[in-house]
Write a protein that holds these residues in place. Structure first.
Motif, short mmCIF file in Angstrom:
data_model
loop_
_atom_site.label_atom_id
_atom_site.label_comp_id
_atom_site.label_asym_id
_atom_site.label_seq_id
_atom_site.Cartn_x
_atom_site.Cartn_y
_atom_site.Cartn_z
N VAL A 314 0.85 -1.19 0.00
CA VAL A 314 0.00 0.00 0.00
C VAL A 314 0.88 1.24 0.00
N PRO A 315 0.90 2.04 -1.07
CA PRO A 315 1.73 3.26 -1.09
C PRO A 315 1.17 4.30 -0.13
N ARG A 316 2.08 4.99 0.54
CA ARG A 316 1.70 6.00 1.54
C ARG A 316 2.26 7.36 1.12
N LEU A 317 1.57 8.44 1.50
CA LEU A 317 2.10 9.79 1.30
C LEU A 317 2.98 10.22 2.46
N ASP A 318 2.73 9.68 3.65
CA ASP A 318 3.43 10.13 4.85
C ASP A 318 4.56 9.21 5.26
N ALA A 319 4.78 8.10 4.56
CA ALA A 319 5.77 7.11 4.98
C ALA A 319 6.02 6.13 3.85
N PRO A 320 7.00 5.24 4.02
CA PRO A 320 7.19 4.18 3.03
C PRO A 320 5.93 3.30 2.94
N PRO A 321 5.84 2.49 1.90
CA PRO A 321 4.66 1.64 1.74
C PRO A 321 4.40 0.78 2.97
N SER A 322 3.13 0.54 3.25
CA SER A 322 2.72 -0.25 4.41
C SER A 322 2.12 -1.57 3.96
N SER A 323 2.16 -2.51 4.86
CA SER A 323 1.44 -3.76 4.65
C SER A 323 0.03 -3.61 5.17
N LEU A 324 -0.82 -4.52 4.74
CA LEU A 324 -2.19 -4.53 5.25
C LEU A 324 -2.20 -4.83 6.75
N ALA A 325 -1.26 -5.67 7.19
CA ALA A 325 -1.18 -5.99 8.63
C ALA A 325 -0.83 -4.74 9.44
N GLU A 326 0.08 -3.92 8.91
CA GLU A 326 0.46 -2.68 9.62
C GLU A 326 -0.70 -1.71 9.71
N LEU A 327 -1.44 -1.56 8.65
CA LEU A 327 -2.58 -0.65 8.67
C LEU A 327 -3.67 -1.15 9.61
N ARG A 328 -3.84 -2.45 9.67
CA ARG A 328 -4.84 -3.00 10.58
C ARG A 328 -4.43 -2.77 12.04
N ALA A 329 -3.13 -2.77 12.32
CA ALA A 329 -2.63 -2.66 13.70
C ALA A 329 -2.33 -1.22 14.11
N ARG A 330 -2.77 -0.23 13.34
CA ARG A 330 -2.49 1.16 13.71
C ARG A 330 -3.17 1.50 15.03
N PRO A 331 -2.68 2.52 15.74
CA PRO A 331 -3.21 2.85 17.08
C PRO A 331 -4.70 3.19 17.03
N ARG A 332 -5.36 2.95 18.16
CA ARG A 332 -6.77 3.29 18.28
C ARG A 332 -6.95 4.80 18.06
N GLY A 333 -7.93 5.15 17.32
CA GLY A 333 -8.19 6.56 17.02
C GLY A 333 -7.52 7.04 15.76
N SER A 334 -6.58 6.26 15.23
CA SER A 334 -5.92 6.63 13.98
C SER A 334 -6.80 6.22 12.81
N LYS A 335 -7.17 7.17 12.00
CA LYS A 335 -8.05 6.88 10.88
C LYS A 335 -7.26 6.70 9.58
N LEU A 336 -7.94 6.17 8.60
CA LEU A 336 -7.33 5.89 7.30
C LEU A 336 -7.89 6.87 6.27
N TYR A 337 -6.97 7.60 5.63
CA TYR A 337 -7.37 8.59 4.63
C TYR A 337 -6.68 8.25 3.30
N ALA A 338 -7.20 8.86 2.23
CA ALA A 338 -6.60 8.70 0.90
C ALA A 338 -6.45 10.06 0.25
N ALA A 339 -5.31 10.27 -0.42
CA ALA A 339 -5.06 11.52 -1.14
C ALA A 339 -4.05 11.24 -2.25
N ARG A 340 -4.09 12.08 -3.27
CA ARG A 340 -3.19 11.90 -4.40
C ARG A 340 -1.84 12.57 -4.18
N GLU A 341 -1.78 13.62 -3.39
CA GLU A 341 -0.53 14.34 -3.19
C GLU A 341 -0.53 15.01 -1.83
N MET A 342 0.65 15.38 -1.39
CA MET A 342 0.79 16.07 -0.10
C MET A 342 0.15 17.45 -0.19
N SER A 343 -0.40 17.88 0.93
CA SER A 343 -1.03 19.20 1.04
C SER A 343 -1.03 19.59 2.50
#
Length: 381
Positions: A314-343
């Motif tokens: 999974v390509p990320r704007l804020d970090a190197p690519p993540s695995s699905l396992a890493e995204l599933r294990a993100r801290p409580r309250g951390s949401k998942l967003y999508a964007a094409r470029e940094m802003s």
């Protein structure tokens, strides 16, 4: 006579005789095979020649096999595919004026001439003959010969393109390895079976069935959407008329191998490809979308391989690519967003501990995340 005529015209395409001669030559152990079509304008004659370097024929074989119907040296031999003993008869489908067979084996050298009325003559040769050469002679114009060469190229290119010998037509190589183009590819080999499989953008994909490198049947359907394959297997046989593959319990064994490789080997290749593209960037959005959707289908299986979840796909704007396992294990309250470029908005989301993937909330990556995580990313704008 009626039986012979039925066998002469057993195939829908009279040019199938080339496939039959190639098949017989391969069964005779040749490693090279030359097909030529020549024209003698002075005589108005076309010569079609198929020459092999395999094991030729003795007089006994000529008398008991070549010139008799319903008998074959291949009967009961399941390593060869010409088991009906009727392939040679197909040389008469083009209505040649004469058929000449030169062959040699065990110190015997013979010429067998088949006339138009199906009578034949056997002649002893005094010069050595290597292998077997079959020549068809037929009255033809220059345009007839040009058309014949085109048909021969088409016929050999379909039925013999993966022949396991060096097959040439007019000096040009026709045969080649069994392969496929696609977004990613998997190969599988086991005793008696070779399979190549590729993920393709089109849902209706190629299914190719082969035995000994020769085509049995090719078709296109969506039984495995976006999955193309070619399988060469001892389990597969052609119908008597050579127009399809026999769909019996052995065919089921071959298709079971196809299904297993699609669920395992091709899926592993898919996730490896996604990981590679996520690391290196990808400017092919259509291909990327097809890969994401295929990954979503695989993750919807009853028991997907846990290793797929660990791939950084999974390509990320804020970090190197993540695995699905890493995204599933993100801290409580951390949401998942999508964007094409940094802003500035994306920067604030990252500072707040949220994850921002590179893409759109409603694109194929969103489909994958929804299938894997049970949630679709939110739009960052």
């Amino acid at each position: 006579g009626d039986a012979l005529e039925s066998l002469v015209h057993q195939f829908a395409d009279p040019w199938a005789f080339l496939r039959e001669l190639v098949q017989n030559a391969i069964d005779a152990g040749t490693t090279e095979l030359d097909v030529r079509i020549d024209h003698d304008p002075a005589r108005g004659t076309m010569t079609m020649e198929v020459a092999d370097q395999g094991e030729g024929m003795t007089r006994e074989i000529i008398d008991t096999k070549l010139t008799r119907l319903f008998s074959s040296t291949k009967e009961g031999d399941y390593t060869k595919i010409g088991r009906f003993g009727i392939g040679f008869v197909s040389v008469f489908a083009l209505d040649p004026d004469l058929v000449c067979v030169d062959t040699g084996r065990a110190g015997e050298y013979w010429r067998v001439l088949f006339r138009r009325d199906r009578t034949f003559e056997r002649i002893r040769l005094h010069q050595p003959v290597e292998g077997t050469t079959v020549r068809l002679y037929k009255a033809a114009s220059e345009s007839d010969v040009a058309a014949a060469r085109a048909r021969a190229r088409e016929t050999l290119g379909y039925w013999c393109k993966h022949a396991r010998v060096e097959l040439r037509l007019g000096g040009e190589l026709v045969s080649g390895p069994m392969d496929l183009d696609g977004l990613c590819k998997a190969e599988h080999r086991e005793e008696g079976t070779t399979l190549v499989m590729a993920l393709v953008p089109e849902p209706v994909a190629l299914r190719g069935y082969y035995h000994g490198g020769l085509t049995l049947h090719e078709e296109r359907d969506d039984s495995l959407p976006h999955v193309a394959f070619k399988i060469d297997s001892r389990f597969l046989e052609h119908t008597l008329t050579r127009d399809n593959v026999i769909r019996d319990e052995n065919f089921a064994k071959a298709t079971a191998i196809v299904g297993q490789v699609a669920r395992t080997g091709l899926a592993a290749a898919l996730f490896a490809t996604l990981e590679q593209r996520a690391r290196g960037g990808d400017d092919r959005p259509d291909e990327r979308a097809a890969l994401y959707r295929a990954a979503a289908r695989h993750l919807a299986q009853d028991a997907p391989d846990p290793a797929w979840q660990a791939r950084a796909i999974v390509p990320r704007l804020d970090a190197p690519p993540s695995s699905l396992a890493e995204l599933r294990a993100r801290p409580r309250g951390s949401k998942l967003y999508a964007a094409r470029e940094m802003s500035p908005v994306v920067a604030r989301l990252v500072e707040g501990g949220h994850r921002v993937v590179e893409g759109d909330a409603d694109d194929a990556l969103g489909d994958l995340l929804e299938a894997a995580l049970g949630e679709r990313p939110l739009p960052a704008d």
